[in-house]
Write a protein that holds these residues in place. Sequence first.
Motif, short mmCIF file in Angstrom:
data_model
loop_
_atom_site.label_atom_id
_atom_site.label_comp_id
_atom_site.label_asym_id
_atom_site.label_seq_id
_atom_site.Cartn_x
_atom_site.Cartn_y
_atom_site.Cartn_z
N SER A 13 0.83 -1.20 0.00
CA SER A 13 0.00 0.00 0.00
C SER A 13 0.86 1.25 0.00
O SER A 13 0.57 2.22 -0.72
N SER A 70 -6.74 2.83 -4.08
CA SER A 70 -6.73 1.40 -3.75
C SER A 70 -5.83 1.10 -2.57
O SER A 70 -6.13 0.22 -1.77
N LYS A 80 -12.69 -3.91 -2.14
CA LYS A 80 -12.52 -3.01 -3.28
C LYS A 80 -11.06 -2.59 -3.43
O LYS A 80 -10.57 -2.40 -4.53
N GLY A 81 -10.38 -2.44 -2.32
CA GLY A 81 -8.96 -2.10 -2.36
C GLY A 81 -8.14 -3.19 -3.00
O GLY A 81 -7.21 -2.92 -3.76
N MET A 84 -8.91 -3.14 -6.80
CA MET A 84 -8.25 -2.00 -7.43
C MET A 84 -6.73 -2.15 -7.42
O MET A 84 -6.06 -1.69 -8.34
N SER A 85 -6.18 -2.80 -6.40
CA SER A 85 -4.74 -3.03 -6.35
C SER A 85 -4.29 -3.99 -7.44
O SER A 85 -3.26 -3.76 -8.08
N THR A 88 -4.39 -2.01 -10.54
CA THR A 88 -3.30 -1.04 -10.57
C THR A 88 -1.98 -1.68 -10.98
O THR A 88 -1.29 -1.18 -11.87
#
Length: 165
Positions: A13, A70, A80-81, A84-85, A88
């Motif tokens: 992250s 994300s 959702k993170g 999205m990761s 990404t």
Amino acid sequence: MKHNWRVFELILSGIQICCGFLILFFVYITCTEYYSFLWRNPLVDHQSIVQMAFRKNGTLVIVSLIAISSAILLIKNLSKGWVMSVTTWCMFTIILIINSYRLNQSNPNELDLISKFILGIIAVAITTIVVLLNNIEFKQKYNPTKKNWIAIAISIAVLTALKFL
């Protein structure tokens, strides 16, 4: 989830947030170069330069904002993170490959063998991150559904198509 995977998730992250802000910084520098070029050359077609700047950098801005958001959602342990990761990191690989290919096509002498090797290592490292995000620990934690995989595939397809516009 084991403790070491949670640490990996937090480090990832942090890297995503840094990459997102770094990309936004480079887009800002690129856009200021375009506008300084327009300022120095008033007879140049301004609209075509602005369109070119948007086409070259629009996808990068979107991907960097997705990376930042994300990462925040991943820290909050939201599924959702994770979705999205994965998107990404796949887009980071795709953008790296597309940009290096375009650079090699426009100026073949720009990328020497060492640069191509380094770009290959970076692409493999980013792909490894995508594989690690798909390990059993993350799948158990975020329990991805068919909708999640469809959202990832559609997001990657749309962002890749935007990159080619």
